[in-house]
Design a protein around this motif. Structure first.
Motif, PDB file in Angstrom:
ATOM      1  N   VAL A  53       6.253  -3.087   8.019  1.00  0.00           N
ATOM      2  CA  VAL A  53       6.062  -2.521   6.684  1.00  0.00           C
ATOM      3  C   VAL A  53       4.691  -2.938   6.151  1.00  0.00           C
ATOM      4  O   VAL A  53       3.978  -2.132   5.564  1.00  0.00           O
ATOM      5  CB  VAL A  53       7.186  -2.988   5.722  1.00  0.00           C
ATOM      6  CG1 VAL A  53       6.851  -2.660   4.281  1.00  0.00           C
ATOM      7  CG2 VAL A  53       8.507  -2.352   6.118  1.00  0.00           C
ATOM      8  N   GLU A  54       4.317  -4.199   6.391  1.00  0.00           N
ATOM      9  CA  GLU A  54       3.020  -4.704   5.906  1.00  0.00           C
ATOM     10  C   GLU A  54       1.869  -3.862   6.442  1.00  0.00           C
ATOM     11  O   GLU A  54       0.969  -3.494   5.690  1.00  0.00           O
ATOM     12  CB  GLU A  54       2.825  -6.170   6.318  1.00  0.00           C
ATOM     13  CG  GLU A  54       3.832  -7.124   5.722  1.00  0.00           C
ATOM     14  CD  GLU A  54       3.867  -7.086   4.193  1.00  0.00           C
ATOM     15  OE1 GLU A  54       2.801  -6.960   3.563  1.00  0.00           O
ATOM     16  OE2 GLU A  54       4.968  -7.162   3.630  1.00  0.00           O
ATOM     17  N   GLU A  55       1.886  -3.581   7.751  1.00  0.00           N
ATOM     18  CA  GLU A  55       0.800  -2.786   8.345  1.00  0.00           C
ATOM     19  C   GLU A  55       0.804  -1.366   7.815  1.00  0.00           C
ATOM     20  O   GLU A  55      -0.248  -0.786   7.567  1.00  0.00           O
ATOM     21  CB  GLU A  55       0.893  -2.791   9.870  1.00  0.00           C
ATOM     22  CG  GLU A  55       0.491  -4.132  10.454  1.00  0.00           C
ATOM     23  CD  GLU A  55       0.355  -4.078  11.963  1.00  0.00           C
ATOM     24  OE1 GLU A  55      -0.335  -3.183  12.479  1.00  0.00           O
ATOM     25  OE2 GLU A  55       0.946  -4.958  12.616  1.00  0.00           O
ATOM     26  N   ALA A  56       1.995  -0.790   7.623  1.00  0.00           N
ATOM     27  CA  ALA A  56       2.090   0.569   7.081  1.00  0.00           C
ATOM     28  C   ALA A  56       1.516   0.607   5.673  1.00  0.00           C
ATOM     29  O   ALA A  56       0.713   1.487   5.342  1.00  0.00           O
ATOM     30  CB  ALA A  56       3.537   1.043   7.087  1.00  0.00           C
ATOM     31  N   LEU A  57       1.911  -0.352   4.831  1.00  0.00           N
ATOM     32  CA  LEU A  57       1.408  -0.389   3.449  1.00  0.00           C
ATOM     33  C   LEU A  57      -0.106  -0.542   3.439  1.00  0.00           C
ATOM     34  O   LEU A  57      -0.799   0.153   2.697  1.00  0.00           O
ATOM     35  CB  LEU A  57       2.055  -1.545   2.672  1.00  0.00           C
ATOM     36  CG  LEU A  57       3.505  -1.346   2.254  1.00  0.00           C
ATOM     37  CD1 LEU A  57       4.071  -2.654   1.700  1.00  0.00           C
ATOM     38  CD2 LEU A  57       3.631  -0.230   1.234  1.00  0.00           C
ATOM     39  N   HIS A  58      -0.615  -1.443   4.265  1.00  0.00           N
ATOM     40  CA  HIS A  58      -2.062  -1.676   4.319  1.00  0.00           C
ATOM     41  C   HIS A  58      -2.811  -0.391   4.703  1.00  0.00           C
ATOM     42  O   HIS A  58      -3.790  -0.011   4.063  1.00  0.00           O
ATOM     43  CB  HIS A  58      -2.394  -2.797   5.305  1.00  0.00           C
ATOM     44  CG  HIS A  58      -3.860  -3.044   5.459  1.00  0.00           C
ATOM     45  ND1 HIS A  58      -4.591  -3.716   4.510  1.00  0.00           N
ATOM     46  CD2 HIS A  58      -4.720  -2.678   6.429  1.00  0.00           C
ATOM     47  CE1 HIS A  58      -5.862  -3.746   4.893  1.00  0.00           C
ATOM     48  NE2 HIS A  58      -5.961  -3.136   6.052  1.00  0.00           N
ATOM     49  N   THR A  59      -2.323   0.280   5.740  1.00  0.00           N
ATOM     50  CA  THR A  59      -2.986   1.498   6.227  1.00  0.00           C
ATOM     51  C   THR A  59      -2.861   2.635   5.207  1.00  0.00           C
ATOM     52  O   THR A  59      -3.838   3.321   4.914  1.00  0.00           O
ATOM     53  CB  THR A  59      -2.389   1.939   7.570  1.00  0.00           C
ATOM     54  OG1 THR A  59      -2.528   0.865   8.492  1.00  0.00           O
ATOM     55  CG2 THR A  59      -3.093   3.167   8.118  1.00  0.00           C
ATOM     56  N   LEU A  60      -1.653   2.835   4.663  1.00  0.00           N
ATOM     57  CA  LEU A  60      -1.426   3.947   3.740  1.00  0.00           C
ATOM     58  C   LEU A  60      -2.143   3.764   2.410  1.00  0.00           C
ATOM     59  O   LEU A  60      -2.646   4.726   1.829  1.00  0.00           O
ATOM     60  CB  LEU A  60       0.069   4.150   3.518  1.00  0.00           C
ATOM     61  CG  LEU A  60       0.871   4.542   4.763  1.00  0.00           C
ATOM     62  CD1 LEU A  60       2.359   4.484   4.492  1.00  0.00           C
ATOM     63  CD2 LEU A  60       0.460   5.935   5.253  1.00  0.00           C
ATOM     64  N   LYS A  61      -2.233   2.527   1.941  1.00  0.00           N
ATOM     65  CA  LYS A  61      -2.943   2.251   0.676  1.00  0.00           C
ATOM     66  C   LYS A  61      -4.434   2.519   0.826  1.00  0.00           C
ATOM     67  O   LYS A  61      -5.082   2.906  -0.129  1.00  0.00           O
ATOM     68  CB  LYS A  61      -2.761   0.793   0.252  1.00  0.00           C
ATOM     69  CG  LYS A  61      -1.437   0.523  -0.419  1.00  0.00           C
ATOM     70  CD  LYS A  61      -1.419  -0.848  -1.060  1.00  0.00           C
ATOM     71  CE  LYS A  61      -1.724  -1.957  -0.081  1.00  0.00           C
ATOM     72  NZ  LYS A  61      -1.502  -3.302  -0.600  1.00  0.00           N
ATOM     73  N   ASN A  62      -4.958   2.304   2.012  1.00  0.00           N
ATOM     74  CA  ASN A  62      -6.397   2.421   2.238  1.00  0.00           C
ATOM     75  C   ASN A  62      -6.808   3.758   2.852  1.00  0.00           C
ATOM     76  O   ASN A  62      -7.924   3.893   3.318  1.00  0.00           O
ATOM     77  CB  ASN A  62      -6.887   1.260   3.113  1.00  0.00           C
ATOM     78  CG  ASN A  62      -6.710  -0.068   2.431  1.00  0.00           C
ATOM     79  OD1 ASN A  62      -7.011  -0.203   1.255  1.00  0.00           O
ATOM     80  ND2 ASN A  62      -6.199  -1.055   3.144  1.00  0.00           N
ATOM     81  N   SER A  63      -5.879   4.712   2.869  1.00  0.00           N
ATOM     82  CA  SER A  63      -6.250   6.010   3.474  1.00  0.00           C
ATOM     83  C   SER A  63      -6.418   7.075   2.425  1.00  0.00           C
ATOM     84  O   SER A  63      -6.106   6.921   1.284  1.00  0.00           O
ATOM     85  CB  SER A  63      -5.186   6.449   4.488  1.00  0.00           C
ATOM     86  OG  SER A  63      -3.935   6.616   3.864  1.00  0.00           O
TER      87      SER A  63
END
Length: 123
Positions: free
Chosen positions: A113-123
């Motif tokens: 979830v952490e990696e998904a949030l990081h990627t989605l927030k920054n896209s």
């Protein structure tokens, strides 16, 4: 002999974080629980179908082919409704199912979830 979790069925939780809905599932998707899983996924679509939802599957220890089909159907409903269903935290055996069937080519899958949030927030 069934372990305690199998008898109890599955657990579902919802949380909001960084503007995203995180739906967490715990248990096994098998013949005895697949209807419950389908009902949960239908409710998820009905209430959040136009949003981006992260499906946290870190605590799903088994998934049958019907479970994969339910995820694909729900993914399509989200996509057709302007939303997005993203998978997170698949255990290796379940992740392999998505690779072998090539579903990972159109369904976004993140290790956590952490990696998904990081990627989605920054896209």
């Amino acid at each position: 002999m069934f372990d305690e979790k199998e008898r109890m069925g599955m657990e579902f939780r919802m949380a909001e974080r960084d503007g995203f809905t995180i739906a967490s599932i715990e248990g096994q998707v098998r013949i005895s629980t697949q209807n419950e899983f389908m009902e949960h996924m239908d409710t998820l679509f009905q209430t959040r179908g136009s949003q981006t939802v992260l499906l946290d599957m870190e605590k799903v220890s088994y998934m049958n082919s019907a479970g994969i089909g339910i995820i694909v159907d729900t993914f399509k409903k989200f996509r057709d409704n302007g939303g997005r269903l993203v998978l997170c935290g698949l255990i290796p055996n379940i992740n392999r199912l998505f690779e072998v069937t090539r579903l990972n080519r159109f369904i976004q899958i993140y290790p956590s979830v952490e990696e998904a949030l990081h990627t989605l927030k920054n896209s």
